[in-house]
Design a protein around this motif. Structure first.
Motif: not given
Length: 176
Positions: A26, A122, A124, A141
């Motif tokens: 990812r 971010s 996650q 996630d």
């Protein structure tokens, strides 16, 4: 009380390895990735994910530990902060790690704790077990195992060698 084993040591190991690969895929590697484990069991899982990532990618990932007690909005709130995050979170991709995701209130508190320490690029969420029953709009996630449970009649118990002497996940069915 009845205890049913849901995940064995090997299944936990494989789940964490899979999550490690998913994190790398990812995020296209580990540049700017840091792991923050929610104390207590989430911290041990973050350490294991970091070891897996280093094994796969050949690069170390920084790991910190977050005590959500000071950030809770319920009776579990504490004044003592046992967190240990010795790196800058600004601009980082934070992989917040915990053992079980249930109502989402612990994750909400963890997000407060992270935001008070910086402004990540971010955040996650990686969890070993997602048991459902969210009270807040929080979604993981990365998930080791989705485990539908009864909200009031079942609990999920994650055991880790570091503190429990074994690696296993159990559903505990409560008696009436």
């Amino acid at each position: 009380m009845v205890r049913i084993k849901i995940l064995s040591e090997d299944e936990i190991r494989r789940s964490l390895m899979r999550i490690s690969h998913e994190i790398l895929e990812r995020n296209k590697g580990v540049d700017d990735v840091v792991l923050v484990g929610i104390l207590t069991r989430g911290a041990f899982l973050a350490d294991r994910l970091a070891r897996n990532i280093e094994l796969i990618e050949g690069k170390k990932v920084e790991v910190g530990y977050l005590d959500v007690g000071p950030y809770r909005d319920d009776e579990k709130r504490t004044d003592v902060d046992r967190s240990s995050i010795n790196f800058d979170l600004n601009g980082k991709i934070v992989i917040l790690t915990d053992d079980v995701l249930f109502t989402g209130r612990t994750v909400r508190a963890a997000l407060d704790g992270i935001m008070r320490r910086g402004r990540p690029k971010s955040v996650q969420l990686a969890v070993l077990v997602d048991r459902g029953h969210r009270e807040l709009p929080i979604r993981p996630d990365f998930v080791g195992k989705n485990l539908p449970t009864s909200k009031t009649r079942e609990k999920v118990k994650v055991c880790l060698k570091e503190i429990d002497g074994e690696d296993a996940v159990y559903i505990v069915r409560l008696e009436d």
